[in-house]
Design a protein around this motif. Structure first.
Motif, PDB file in Angstrom:
ATOM      1  N   UNK A   1       0.923  -1.243   0.016  1.00 29.61           N
ATOM      2  CA  UNK A   1      -0.178  -0.208   0.276  1.00 29.61           C
ATOM      3  C   UNK A   1       0.836   1.354  -0.072  1.00 29.61           C
ATOM      4  N   UNK A   2       2.154   1.028  -0.613  1.00 30.41           N
ATOM      5  CA  UNK A   2       2.775   2.440  -0.541  1.00 30.41           C
ATOM      6  C   UNK A   2       2.410   3.411  -1.520  1.00 30.41           C
ATOM      7  N   UNK A   3       1.382   3.240  -2.532  1.00 27.78           N
ATOM      8  CA  UNK A   3       0.987   4.075  -3.355  1.00 27.78           C
ATOM      9  C   UNK A   3       0.032   5.228  -2.612  1.00 27.78           C
ATOM     10  N   UNK A   4      -0.593   4.784  -1.553  1.00 23.53           N
ATOM     11  CA  UNK A   4      -1.452   5.718  -0.630  1.00 23.53           C
ATOM     12  C   UNK A   4      -0.853   6.246   0.413  1.00 23.53           C
ATOM     13  N   UNK A   5      -1.300   7.193   0.780  1.00 25.56           N
ATOM     14  CA  UNK A   5      -0.907   8.183   1.987  1.00 25.56           C
ATOM     15  C   UNK A   5      -1.383   7.748   3.223  1.00 25.56           C
ATOM     16  N   UNK A   6      -0.848   7.888   4.424  1.00 27.81           N
ATOM     17  CA  UNK A   6      -1.323   7.554   5.765  1.00 27.81           C
ATOM     18  C   UNK A   6      -2.751   7.960   5.750  1.00 27.81           C
ATOM     19  N   UNK A   7      -2.948   9.234   5.373  1.00 28.69           N
ATOM     20  CA  UNK A   7      -4.518   9.633   5.714  1.00 28.69           C
ATOM     21  C   UNK A   7      -5.254   8.920   4.650  1.00 28.69           C
ATOM     22  N   UNK A   8      -5.134   8.774   3.590  1.00 30.47           N
ATOM     23  CA  UNK A   8      -6.017   7.892   2.599  1.00 30.47           C
ATOM     24  C   UNK A   8      -6.296   6.484   3.201  1.00 30.47           C
ATOM     25  N   UNK A   9      -5.350   5.874   3.705  1.00 28.35           N
ATOM     26  CA  UNK A   9      -5.642   4.500   4.287  1.00 28.35           C
ATOM     27  C   UNK A   9      -6.402   4.764   5.485  1.00 28.35           C
ATOM     28  N   UNK A  10      -6.239   5.948   6.267  1.00 29.63           N
ATOM     29  CA  UNK A  10      -6.993   5.979   7.322  1.00 29.63           C
ATOM     30  C   UNK A  10      -8.665   6.274   7.038  1.00 29.63           C
ATOM     31  N   UNK A  11      -8.651   7.082   6.019  1.00 30.84           N
ATOM     32  CA  UNK A  11     -10.063   7.116   5.317  1.00 30.84           C
ATOM     33  C   UNK A  11     -10.580   6.138   5.017  1.00 30.84           C
ATOM     34  N   UNK A  12      -9.934   5.071   4.408  1.00 32.67           N
ATOM     35  CA  UNK A  12     -10.709   3.708   4.126  1.00 32.67           C
ATOM     36  C   UNK A  12     -11.059   3.152   5.258  1.00 32.67           C
ATOM     37  N   UNK A  13      -9.891   2.891   6.391  1.00 35.07           N
ATOM     38  CA  UNK A  13     -10.259   2.252   7.351  1.00 35.07           C
ATOM     39  C   UNK A  13     -11.571   2.789   8.207  1.00 35.07           C
ATOM     40  N   UNK A  14     -11.698   3.975   8.268  1.00 36.57           N
ATOM     41  CA  UNK A  14     -12.942   4.566   8.970  1.00 36.57           C
ATOM     42  C   UNK A  14     -14.295   4.234   8.146  1.00 36.57           C
ATOM     43  N   UNK A  15     -13.868   4.284   6.954  1.00 35.01           N
ATOM     44  CA  UNK A  15     -15.216   4.102   5.924  1.00 35.01           C
ATOM     45  C   UNK A  15     -15.655   2.605   6.157  1.00 35.01           C
ATOM     46  N   UNK A  16     -14.717   1.527   6.351  1.00 35.58           N
ATOM     47  CA  UNK A  16     -14.800   0.202   6.169  1.00 35.58           C
ATOM     48  C   UNK A  16     -15.483  -0.028   7.728  1.00 35.58           C
ATOM     49  N   UNK A  17     -15.374   0.699   8.596  1.00 32.62           N
ATOM     50  CA  UNK A  17     -16.052   0.441  10.262  1.00 32.62           C
ATOM     51  C   UNK A  17     -17.288   1.306  10.019  1.00 32.62           C
ATOM     52  N   UNK A  18     -17.431   2.601   9.325  1.00 29.41           N
ATOM     53  CA  UNK A  18     -18.699   3.060   9.321  1.00 29.41           C
ATOM     54  C   UNK A  18     -19.863   2.425   8.471  1.00 29.41           C
ATOM     55  N   UNK A  19     -19.387   1.712   7.312  1.00 29.35           N
ATOM     56  CA  UNK A  19     -20.063   0.887   6.634  1.00 29.35           C
ATOM     57  C   UNK A  19     -20.364  -0.561   7.100  1.00 29.35           C
ATOM     58  N   UNK A  20     -19.883  -0.916   8.195  1.00 24.51           N
ATOM     59  CA  UNK A  20     -20.224  -2.254   8.760  1.00 24.51           C
ATOM     60  C   UNK A  20     -19.325  -3.246   8.145  1.00 24.51           C
ATOM     61  N   UNK A  21     -18.341  -3.082   7.243  1.00 24.97           N
ATOM     62  CA  UNK A  21     -17.667  -3.838   6.666  1.00 24.97           C
ATOM     63  C   UNK A  21     -16.413  -4.362   7.517  1.00 24.97           C
ATOM     64  N   UNK A  22     -16.364  -3.756   8.574  1.00 25.60           N
ATOM     65  CA  UNK A  22     -15.400  -3.960   9.627  1.00 25.60           C
ATOM     66  C   UNK A  22     -15.458  -3.786  10.911  1.00 25.60           C
ATOM     67  N   UNK A  23     -15.077  -4.390  11.948  1.00 28.38           N
ATOM     68  CA  UNK A  23     -15.323  -4.159  13.375  1.00 28.38           C
ATOM     69  C   UNK A  23     -14.138  -3.828  14.159  1.00 28.38           C
ATOM     70  N   UNK A  24     -14.544  -3.344  15.477  1.00 31.96           N
ATOM     71  CA  UNK A  24     -13.624  -2.808  16.426  1.00 31.96           C
ATOM     72  C   UNK A  24     -13.929  -3.111  17.767  1.00 31.96           C
ATOM     73  N   UNK A  25     -12.839  -3.656  18.216  1.00 30.51           N
ATOM     74  CA  UNK A  25     -13.130  -3.940  19.928  1.00 30.51           C
ATOM     75  C   UNK A  25     -13.382  -2.497  20.758  1.00 30.51           C
ATOM     76  N   UNK A  26     -14.300  -2.772  21.881  1.00 27.83           N
ATOM     77  CA  UNK A  26     -14.736  -1.501  22.310  1.00 27.83           C
ATOM     78  C   UNK A  26     -13.897  -1.494  23.879  1.00 27.83           C
ATOM     79  N   UNK A  27     -12.875  -2.283  23.957  1.00 26.56           N
ATOM     80  CA  UNK A  27     -12.097  -2.372  25.401  1.00 26.56           C
ATOM     81  C   UNK A  27     -11.221  -1.466  25.463  1.00 26.56           C
ATOM     82  N   UNK A  28     -11.178  -0.200  24.539  1.00 23.35           N
ATOM     83  CA  UNK A  28      -9.930   0.623  24.707  1.00 23.35           C
ATOM     84  C   UNK A  28      -8.761   0.301  24.099  1.00 23.35           C
ATOM     85  N   UNK A  29      -8.665  -0.750  23.357  1.00 23.42           N
ATOM     86  CA  UNK A  29      -7.648  -1.215  22.742  1.00 23.42           C
ATOM     87  C   UNK A  29      -7.932  -1.121  21.107  1.00 23.42           C
TER      88      UNK A  29
END
Length: 722
Positions: A459-487
């Protein structure tokens, strides 16, 4: 299952409403079957009715636990105004008033008692409650703001933990737990901590259709934009800040700009805070400026805008605080100003915590708020996903949906991202996954041998911010999940695998520099607005006579119906939503007389139907506009007219733009060069009828707000003709 065909009649008789809001009827039916209840219903959804109506249909006393004195007083005033016997016991009462109210309770003269948790479970009050139980019976314990029970909630209060004593002492009395915000974890905790027995769980949608959500950058123009929001939005508003100092500074600035605003924070005396809140609730002032940390506990239904001028600490608090707008279901606005300076302030506060787990959770909650503020997905999708509710991609009532960023297909990038999560065995957070994708050379990746993975460096062709935008969007669209224990560890789900198997595509919105704001374009009939103003004045007069908030008399939505339908008889008046039997008898004649007087003055017949009538703009200028027009026709320029009239030039500009829109003889060519008019006109054709700021942003600094305002007036006039 038992049916209750008379519930609608009881609803109309006691509260004046013709039908229940979504979810209310089923909750009330369960309450009448003596079941424990867990009710999660958003602010403005009608939680209170879910225990108030059963209290009137069941025998015995309903005890309502509430943590806030102001909230108790508001609800009791509203109930009494509907001729319902309710009272409260709290620290604001002297000894004699407490004794008098306790006697009324003992004699069965009270149906609903509002009380704070610490007083309820005190050694002094419980014996009295025992006598009430034996003598008249206890119908129900209603635990309002039930999220206060849970350490995982956003407003934990230790005294709420002791309420399980009620279940142990009165095992046969039902308990209704109610809250506006609760995640799955908090709901489970509430049920356990209150000892609810096989409760009927009701979770209403968290979606508030009438609220418009937007996020703006907090830059040098932030205060000017705030002032514009306050002036454009008619009615009451709340502005939240992080610190007491910021509250006082902002209040001072608003007052200097002729805005009726007052502060509200823990640094004020109890008396001053109470007076300020009362003035706000009774419409003596328009704007309350308050600290985010200090709960206001207001029950004012006609708040038209809520602004977070500083960043909230977590999404749950933001949802609840912004949810104080539009509780009457009328269109309202929620604006969040975002800056990384606020992030640093909150991070400093988090770092003062001594408990490591608390610190981790607080940091994760802050990250979720930042993700929301920077998110390019539908604001509702992000908010509702936090509470475990799926929502379609476009709500049509937030900045990201109304003014979307360009959408791109990032399915390949999503497959890379999710594949990297899988190859890292779902043990790491987002930044670590991005580091692996971008081929970062750090010790942790080397020790874990993740530099040997097939996804390392792809993923060198994308910036840190671009990957972060994708990661957020995956979470928001329900295509990925995240633990809620603080980690915040990333976890795959069934939809993640669909993406990786090429069974589901992924599109994300790409940010653009400009952010466009919404201008409320709900045109209202001229006569309806005039009559509404008169009815509001009458309501304020009656409210002041009784020393109650205006909305206790009638909500804005009921006044609007009066202005639209213009009922002629008490029978017609009684059919309006919000007019119950008691209010019909108490206020019907006064409001009918006001409507009749208005109709006679306007030589109008009351309308028999109730559609909203959108009238054309009145072509007749007001007296002050006529004065400006005469001076303009005599050849004076804008500055000279302002000087002669002893007003600001902006006032004269407003007069001229209104005169243009009303088709008066203003030659725009004398005010603005034709080429500049054409350019502004072209932008209006593209952007449409929106606020001035985004138009100016589009045109650039060389164009003034005054020029845009004048051209826009003519553009609006011409477009109305077509």
């Amino acid at each position: 299952m038992l049916k209750y065909p008379q519930l609608e009649k009881a609803l109309k008789y006691h509260f004046g409403y013709d039908q229940f809001r979504p979810g209310q009827r089923q909750i009330i039916e369960d309450a009448l079957q003596n079941r424990d209840l867990m009710v999660v219903m958003p602010t403005g959804g009608g939680k209170s009715l879910c225990f108030q109506l059963p209290a009137l249909l069941k025998s015995g006393l309903t005890v309502v636990v509430s943590p806030l004195i102001a909230l108790m007083q508001d609800q009791v005033e509203a109930l009494r105004n509907n001729n319902i016997s309710a009272t409260f016991l709290n620290s604001s009462l002297n000894f004699y008033k407490v004794r008098s109210r306790e006697e009324a309770i003992m004699n069965g003269k009270v149906r609903l008692l509002y009380i704070a948790p610490e007083r309820l479970i005190s050694d002094k009050f419980l014996p009295l409650l025992d006598v009430v139980k034996e003598k008249i019976g206890i119908a129900n314990f209603a635990i309002d703001e039930a999220h206060c029970v849970s350490e995982w909630g956003h407003d934990f209060r230790p005294e709420y933990r002791q309420l399980i004593l009620l279940k142990k002492r009165y095992p046969d009395v039902t308990t209704t737990a109610l809250t506006a915000t609760a995640t799955d974890r908090v709901r489970v905790d509430i049920i356990q901590q209150l000892g609810l027995k096989q409760p009927s769980v009701h979770i209403a949608s968290f979606n508030r259709h009438n609220l418009y959500y937007e996020v703006r950058s907090k830059n040098q123009r932030a205060y000017a934009e705030l002032l514009e929001i306050v002036r454009e939005n008619k009615g009451s508003g709340i502005i939240y800040c992080l610190t007491r100092k910021k509250v006082d500074e902002l209040t001072f600035k608003l007052q200097n700009d002729k805005i009726a605003a007052l502060p509200y924070h823990a640094g004020l005396s109890d008396d001053e805070r109470s007076k300020n809140q009362t003035r706000f609730i009774r419409d003596d002032i328009r704007v309350m400026v308050a600290t985010i940390a200090f709960g206001m506990g207001i029950n004012k239904p006609d708040v038209r805008f809520v602004v977070h001028f500083d960043l909230p600490r977590n999404l749950e608090s933001y949802y609840q605080e912004s949810g104080r707008a539009g509780r009457d279901s009328e269109p309202s606005r929620c604006t969040l100003f975002f800056s990384f300076g606020d992030v640093k302030t909150i991070e400093w506060s988090i770092n003062q915590k001594t408990d490591l787990q608390e610190k981790l959770i607080a940091k994760q909650q802050l990250r979720q708020v930042i993700d929301y503020a920077e998110g390019t997905d539908c604001r509702r999708t992000i908010q509702l996903a936090y509470f475990g509710e799926r929502f379609p991609a476009n709500c049509g009532n937030c900045d990201n949906c109304l003014y979307p960023k360009p959408v791109q297909n990032w399915t390949i990038e999503a497959m890379k991202f999710l594949s990297c999560v899988a190859r890292c065995k779902e043990r790491y957070g987002m930044l670590y996954i991005i580091d692996v994708l971008r081929g970062a050379k750090n010790q942790k990746i080397t020790l874990n041998k993740h530099d040997q993975l097939s996804t390392y460096g792809i993923g060198k062709d994308k910036t840190l911010d671009e990957w972060r935008i994708l990661g957020r969007s995956l979470l928001h669209q329900g295509l990925l999940e995240q633990t809620t224990d603080g980690y915040s560890v990333l976890k795959l789900n069934a939809l993640s695998w669909e993406v990786m198997r090429k069974q589901r595509s992924v599109s994300i919105a790409v940010p653009i520099a400009q952010k466009i704001s919404l201008e409320e374009g709900n045109a209202k009939a001229a006569e309806v607005e005039v009559l509404m103003h008169r009815l509001r004045s009458l309501r304020k007069q009656l409210a002041d006579e009784q020393a109650v908030p205006p909305y206790v008399i009638f909500h804005d939505s009921t006044l609007k119906l009066m202005a639209q339908i213009q009922p002629k008889t008490l029978h017609e008046f009684g059919k309006l939503s919000g007019v119950g039997s008691h209010k019909l008898a108490q206020y019907g004649d006064r409001f009918l007389a006001e409507i009749q007087a208005y109709c006679q003055q306007q030589s109008l017949q009351p309308q028999k139907t109730n559609p909203v009538y959108y009238a054309p703009v009145d072509n007749f200028p007001s007296d002050t506009e006529s004065t400006t027009l005469k001076l303009y026709e005599q050849g004076f320029n804008i500055q000279e007219i302002a000087q002669k009239r002893n007003v600001k030039t902006s006032t004269i500009i407003q007069h001229l733009s209104d005169l243009i829109e009303k088709n008066q003889s203003i030659d725009l060519n004398q005010l603005i060069p034709l080429e500049r008019q054409k350019k502004i006109w072209q932008v209006l054709d593209v952007l449409g009828d929106i606020a001035l700021k985004p138009i100016k942003d589009y045109l650039g600094e060389s164009y003034s707000f005054n020029e845009i305002r004048l051209v826009k007036a003519k553009w609006q006039r011409e477009n109305r003709k077509t």
